[in-house]
Design a protein around this motif. Structure first.
Motif, PDB file in Angstrom:
ATOM      1  N   HIS A 279       0.826  -1.191   0.000  1.00  0.00           N
ATOM      2  CA  HIS A 279       0.000   0.000   0.000  1.00  0.00           C
ATOM      3  C   HIS A 279       0.862   1.244   0.000  1.00  0.00           C
ATOM      4  CE1 HIS A 279      -3.121   2.877   1.334  1.00  0.00           C
ATOM      5  NE2 HIS A 279      -3.953   2.033   0.768  1.00  0.00           N
ATOM      6  N   PHE A 280       0.313   2.346  -0.484  1.00  0.00           N
ATOM      7  CA  PHE A 280       1.065   3.592  -0.576  1.00  0.00           C
ATOM      8  C   PHE A 280       1.570   4.055   0.788  1.00  0.00           C
ATOM      9  CE2 PHE A 280       1.230   8.242  -0.480  1.00  0.00           C
ATOM     10  CZ  PHE A 280       2.049   8.513  -1.563  1.00  0.00           C
ATOM     11  N   THR A 281       0.820   3.828   1.832  1.00  0.00           N
ATOM     12  CA  THR A 281       1.191   4.305   3.161  1.00  0.00           C
ATOM     13  C   THR A 281       2.278   3.467   3.826  1.00  0.00           C
ATOM     14  OG1 THR A 281      -0.631   3.018   4.090  1.00  0.00           O
ATOM     15  CG2 THR A 281      -1.062   5.329   3.573  1.00  0.00           C
ATOM     16  N   GLY A 282       2.686   2.354   3.211  1.00  0.00           N
ATOM     17  CA  GLY A 282       3.722   1.516   3.796  1.00  0.00           C
ATOM     18  C   GLY A 282       3.221   0.223   4.393  1.00  0.00           C
ATOM     19  N   VAL A 283       1.945  -0.068   4.273  1.00  0.00           N
ATOM     20  CA  VAL A 283       1.387  -1.331   4.761  1.00  0.00           C
ATOM     21  C   VAL A 283       1.677  -2.422   3.737  1.00  0.00           C
ATOM     22  CG1 VAL A 283      -0.701  -2.527   5.503  1.00  0.00           C
ATOM     23  CG2 VAL A 283      -0.406  -0.090   6.016  1.00  0.00           C
ATOM     24  N   MET A 284       2.126  -3.593   4.222  1.00  0.00           N
ATOM     25  CA  MET A 284       2.478  -4.712   3.350  1.00  0.00           C
ATOM     26  C   MET A 284       1.569  -5.901   3.649  1.00  0.00           C
ATOM     27  SD  MET A 284       6.597  -4.388   3.877  1.00  0.00           S
ATOM     28  CE  MET A 284       6.936  -5.805   2.837  1.00  0.00           C
ATOM     29  N   HIS A 285       1.075  -6.535   2.599  1.00  0.00           N
ATOM     30  CA  HIS A 285       0.200  -7.702   2.724  1.00  0.00           C
ATOM     31  C   HIS A 285       0.844  -8.893   2.021  1.00  0.00           C
ATOM     32  CE1 HIS A 285      -2.836  -4.900   4.096  1.00  0.00           C
ATOM     33  NE2 HIS A 285      -2.744  -4.238   2.952  1.00  0.00           N
ATOM     34  N   VAL A 286       1.013  -9.987   2.743  1.00  0.00           N
ATOM     35  CA  VAL A 286       1.554 -11.228   2.194  1.00  0.00           C
ATOM     36  C   VAL A 286       0.380 -12.172   1.976  1.00  0.00           C
ATOM     37  CG1 VAL A 286       3.220 -13.095   2.488  1.00  0.00           C
ATOM     38  CG2 VAL A 286       3.668 -10.843   3.507  1.00  0.00           C
ATOM     39  N   LEU A 287       0.020 -12.421   0.727  1.00  0.00           N
ATOM     40  CA  LEU A 287      -1.094 -13.301   0.391  1.00  0.00           C
ATOM     41  C   LEU A 287      -0.536 -14.703   0.163  1.00  0.00           C
ATOM     42  CD1 LEU A 287      -1.998 -10.347  -0.311  1.00  0.00           C
ATOM     43  CD2 LEU A 287      -3.511 -11.336  -2.015  1.00  0.00           C
ATOM     44  N   LEU A 288      -0.759 -15.570   1.129  1.00  0.00           N
ATOM     45  CA  LEU A 288      -0.191 -16.908   1.064  1.00  0.00           C
ATOM     46  C   LEU A 288      -0.895 -17.745   0.004  1.00  0.00           C
ATOM     47  CD1 LEU A 288       0.327 -17.738   4.836  1.00  0.00           C
ATOM     48  CD2 LEU A 288       1.896 -16.688   3.218  1.00  0.00           C
ATOM     49  N   PRO A 289      -0.169 -18.624  -0.652  1.00  0.00           N
ATOM     50  CA  PRO A 289      -0.781 -19.462  -1.697  1.00  0.00           C
ATOM     51  C   PRO A 289      -1.792 -20.423  -1.102  1.00  0.00           C
ATOM     52  CG  PRO A 289       1.459 -20.172  -1.238  1.00  0.00           C
ATOM     53  CD  PRO A 289       1.267 -18.896  -0.487  1.00  0.00           C
ATOM     54  N   GLY A 290      -2.731 -20.832  -1.930  1.00  0.00           N
ATOM     55  CA  GLY A 290      -3.743 -21.773  -1.484  1.00  0.00           C
ATOM     56  C   GLY A 290      -4.835 -21.149  -0.644  1.00  0.00           C
ATOM     57  N   SER A 291      -4.956 -19.819  -0.671  1.00  0.00           N
ATOM     58  CA  SER A 291      -5.998 -19.117   0.090  1.00  0.00           C
ATOM     59  C   SER A 291      -5.942 -19.450   1.571  1.00  0.00           C
ATOM     60  CB  SER A 291      -7.399 -19.436  -0.484  1.00  0.00           C
ATOM     61  OG  SER A 291      -7.484 -19.050  -1.831  1.00  0.00           O
ATOM     62  N   ARG A 292      -4.743 -19.612   2.083  1.00  0.00           N
ATOM     63  CA  ARG A 292      -4.625 -19.917   3.512  1.00  0.00           C
ATOM     64  C   ARG A 292      -4.906 -18.701   4.386  1.00  0.00           C
ATOM     65  NH1 ARG A 292       0.920 -23.619   3.617  1.00  0.00           N
ATOM     66  NH2 ARG A 292       0.364 -24.983   1.879  1.00  0.00           N
ATOM     67  N   GLY A 293      -4.559 -17.527   3.887  1.00  0.00           N
ATOM     68  CA  GLY A 293      -4.769 -16.323   4.675  1.00  0.00           C
ATOM     69  C   GLY A 293      -3.812 -15.230   4.237  1.00  0.00           C
ATOM     70  N   THR A 294      -3.832 -14.138   4.975  1.00  0.00           N
ATOM     71  CA  THR A 294      -3.015 -12.971   4.656  1.00  0.00           C
ATOM     72  C   THR A 294      -2.307 -12.487   5.907  1.00  0.00           C
ATOM     73  OG1 THR A 294      -4.569 -12.313   2.922  1.00  0.00           O
ATOM     74  CG2 THR A 294      -3.038 -10.632   3.724  1.00  0.00           C
ATOM     75  N   LEU A 295      -1.011 -12.234   5.791  1.00  0.00           N
ATOM     76  CA  LEU A 295      -0.232 -11.621   6.857  1.00  0.00           C
ATOM     77  C   LEU A 295      -0.004 -10.164   6.485  1.00  0.00           C
ATOM     78  CD1 LEU A 295       1.537 -11.715   9.434  1.00  0.00           C
ATOM     79  CD2 LEU A 295       3.452 -12.346   7.939  1.00  0.00           C
ATOM     80  N   SER A 296      -0.420  -9.254   7.360  1.00  0.00           N
ATOM     81  CA  SER A 296      -0.293  -7.821   7.107  1.00  0.00           C
ATOM     82  C   SER A 296       0.604  -7.204   8.165  1.00  0.00           C
ATOM     83  CB  SER A 296      -1.668  -7.135   7.134  1.00  0.00           C
ATOM     84  OG  SER A 296      -2.501  -7.646   6.114  1.00  0.00           O
ATOM     85  N   VAL A 297       1.601  -6.439   7.702  1.00  0.00           N
ATOM     86  CA  VAL A 297       2.550  -5.798   8.606  1.00  0.00           C
ATOM     87  C   VAL A 297       2.795  -4.376   8.121  1.00  0.00           C
ATOM     88  CG1 VAL A 297       3.673  -7.948   9.262  1.00  0.00           C
ATOM     89  CG2 VAL A 297       4.520  -6.664   7.299  1.00  0.00           C
ATOM     90  N   TYR A 298       3.435  -3.596   8.987  1.00  0.00           N
ATOM     91  CA  TYR A 298       3.795  -2.226   8.653  1.00  0.00           C
ATOM     92  C   TYR A 298       5.277  -2.168   8.330  1.00  0.00           C
ATOM     93  CZ  TYR A 298       3.268   2.861   8.813  1.00  0.00           C
ATOM     94  OH  TYR A 298       3.213   4.193   8.489  1.00  0.00           O
ATOM     95  N   ARG A 299       5.591  -1.558   7.206  1.00  0.00           N
ATOM     96  CA  ARG A 299       6.980  -1.500   6.757  1.00  0.00           C
ATOM     97  C   ARG A 299       7.906  -0.884   7.798  1.00  0.00           C
ATOM     98  NH1 ARG A 299       7.826   3.319   2.918  1.00  0.00           N
ATOM     99  NH2 ARG A 299       7.311   4.238   4.938  1.00  0.00           N
ATOM    100  N   ASP A 300       7.513   0.259   8.392  1.00  0.00           N
ATOM    101  CA  ASP A 300       8.376   0.941   9.354  1.00  0.00           C
ATOM    102  C   ASP A 300       8.590   0.097  10.603  1.00  0.00           C
ATOM    103  OD1 ASP A 300       8.297   2.880   7.490  1.00  0.00           O
ATOM    104  OD2 ASP A 300       7.156   4.337   8.665  1.00  0.00           O
ATOM    105  N   ALA A 301       7.584  -0.712  10.981  1.00  0.00           N
ATOM    106  CA  ALA A 301       7.754  -1.591  12.137  1.00  0.00           C
ATOM    107  C   ALA A 301       8.761  -2.695  11.834  1.00  0.00           C
ATOM    108  CB  ALA A 301       6.401  -2.187  12.535  1.00  0.00           C
TER     109      ALA A 301
END
Length: 585
Positions: A279-301
């Motif tokens: 995302h433009f604000t620095g939020v990162m989303h990891v979309l795991l294969p197989g529709s297992r889920g999404t891990l979302s973290v903040y870049r600066d953190a």
């Protein structure tokens, strides 16, 4: 200091009724032409910040006065658009004149606007570009310099002339009430969606190409005349895919694209590379294969955790019966080599960012070269991460609830005032209900303005599809000084902070305050060298933009404003020489 003039000004002239001349039939198009063209020019999505002036059904003297004022007050930085819709006629020498409300064919030399008057006004105009659009019969005379017309009516530097028909052709009126004329209808369509733009903008030449193509086969052939590269002046905007704009805005020659994808190690089964959304604000989303889920973290953190400690992330598990997801907070730990690792729940595996990758993240943040996904799909996850890490965004999201509470208190205080004042006025009126009503009314007005700002900025958070520009940002604090009035009394002027954005193409002044610049925490804008930033949106005066700095996101409280060049030049010079501006006396 006087307010800077707008960079885009348009004068739209329309004449539909000619009561003094029976041979000039009333027209249905001009009224709708002006309305639809003005709306297209100022449209929030595709328009530019045009200052539009309309002149409808006026006499020749009134129209000439409007034209005189329009060109006489122009500056070198402005771009002007003159549009006319109505009857066009030729005099005995085949010279074009534009009909007005009091035009008569027997006295057209006195009661009409002759092309020589327009040419004379434009010859004295210093504007950088002038676009003339004529939707009337015989308007091709204004765009045709061939034949016996040696005067070349609208010749001149910096001009682009667009006519609705040929020099001896006729222009078609609107087919019905409430519709624009044939030519202007296609012109409006070109500005709104029809013309194909480049790099987020549509030029006058591209607009004319669309209109010419649409009128082919209609019996009405438009004409144009241009001076050099004048046809490349911008008339409208086009939202462009972010993958195009970010590449041009962020990636300089010799720069490699930043790899943000972590290492995913599943607990069982073969490993596949996950998908990433930034995302433009620095939020990162990891979309795991197989529709297992999404891990979302903040870049600066993530970058801060490189030196040790924990970093928080959020896990959004995909549910088997629908898209509703269960949210869980995760704690990431640092590895022995300085990376950050998250252990996913339900035995999904681990996600690791190596130390080398975190160093690349830090460098990209410092140089404003952070990538942005064209259409991020994790809106709820972005909201969750920003709400946890950005205190000013959290304040922004709470404003609707604060407004609702203020409204309840205000309503209760009004009820208390009514009960105190009825059925009769008591001898002693308590002051507390009036004070409570005043205080709650103040909070209602304050939170209403914040809710309005929040609504304006939601598009940047949900779907960053606007252009991204690399710019420089800096603040300059003018120190307090003492001035002596005419009466001899000294007056102390408090210090004033100004914030500027600039690049090779834009010089803008930001609103006086930011959510991220409140006294609750240090401002990310520190004096010194200009700060490289990225600006999402269209950096034109009167537009909303979102600014991403190496220290975080700036949430503006208003629209950007145009500033004079000497203001930025003075700021750069003072900061380079570490000089203080002299006191004013």
């Amino acid at each position: 200091m006087d307010e800077a003039p707008p960079p885009y000004r348009a004068l739209l002239i329309g004449n539909a009724n000619f009561p003094d001349e029976p041979e000039l039939e009333p027209l249905r198009g001009p009224a709708n032409d002006l309305t639809e063209l003005g709306a297209a020019l100022t449209d929030l999505e595709v328009g530019l910040p045009w200052q539009v002036t309309e002149v409808r059904d006026r006499t020749s003297q009134e129209v000439e006065e409007a034209i005189y004022d329009f060109f006489e007050g122009a500056t070198r930085e402005e771009q002007l658009l003159l549009y006319y819709s109505g009857h066009g006629q030729l005099d005995i020498d085949n010279r074009l004149f534009l009909c007005t409300r009091d035009t008569t064919l027997t006295r057209r030399g006195l009661r009409a606007v002759h092309h020589s008057y327009l040419t004379d006004r434009m010859d004295r105009c210093p504007a950088r570009a002038i676009i003339v659009v004529l939707d009337c019969c015989f308007s091709g005379r204004a765009a045709d310099a061939k034949g016996l017309d040696m005067a070349a009516p609208f010749a001149g530097r910096g001009r682009f002339v667009m006519s609705s028909c040929e020099r001896r052709g006729t222009a078609k009126d609107a087919m019905g009430d409430g519709e624009p004329s044939l030519f202007t209808g296609h012109l409006v369509a070109a500005l709104r969606h029809g013309a194909v733009g480049h790099d987020g903008y549509v030029t006058a030449r591209q607009v004319w190409d669309y209109v010419e193509d649409q009128l082919r086969g209609s019996g009405q052939r438009p004409c144009r005349k241009t001076d050099g590269e004048t046809g490349d002046v911008v008339l409208a905007r086009r939202p462009v895919p972010v993958e195009w704009t970010v590449k041009g805005a962020e990636q300089l020659p010799g720069e490699a694209s930043l790899d943000t994808c972590p290492v995913f190690e599943p607990a069982r089964g073969p490993s596949r590379q996950p998908s990433m959304e930034c995302h433009f604000t620095g939020v990162m989303h990891v979309l795991l294969p197989g529709s297992r889920g999404t891990l979302s973290v903040y870049r600066d953190a993530l970058i801060a955790a490189e030196s040790g400690g924990e970093v928080q992330g959020w896990w959004f598990a995909a549910q088997p019966l629908g898209y509703r997801r269960k949210r869980a907070r995760l704690a990431g730990t640092t590895t022995l080599n300085g990376g950050v690792r998250f252990t996913l729940p339900d035995g999904a595996g681990t996600v690791t960012w190596p130390a080398e990758q975190l160093s690349a993240f830090d460098k990209a943040r410092a140089t404003s070269t952070w990538p942005t996904t064209p259409r991020p799909t994790q809106t709820d996850a972005t909201h969750t991460v920003l709400k946890a890490h950005d205190r000013e965004y959290r304040r922004l999201t709470r404003t609707p609830w604060m407004l609702a509470g203020s409204l309840v208190v205000f309503a209760a205080s009004v009820v208390m005032v009514v009960r105190v004042m009825t059925p009769h006025i008591p001898d002693e009126i308590p002051a507390y209900p009036f004070f409570l009503a005043f205080l709650s009314g103040f909070f209602v007005s304050m939170f209403t303005s914040l809710v309005w700002v929040r609504s304006q900025l939601q598009r940047f958070v949900k779907l960053p599809k606007l252009p991204v520009h690399r710019m420089l940002l800096n603040t300059h604090v003018e120190p307090a000084y003492t001035a002596v009035t005419d009466l001899g009394a000294p007056v102390t002027v408090p210090p004033k902070e100004r914030t500027y954005l600039w690049s090779d193409d834009y010089r803008l002044a930001l609103p006086s305050g930011f959510f991220s610049g409140t006294p609750k925490r240090p401002s990310p804008l520190s004096p010194g060298a200009p700060l490289p930033v990225e600006v999402m949106g269209v950096p034109h005066p009167g537009e909303w933009v979102l600014v991403r700095t190496p220290q975080g996101t700036l949430w503006p409280t208003g629209r950007v404003k145009r500033c004079y060049s000497f203001e930025i030049d003075r700021t750069i010079r003072l900061q380079a020489t570490s000089e203080e501006p002299p006191s004013q006396e």
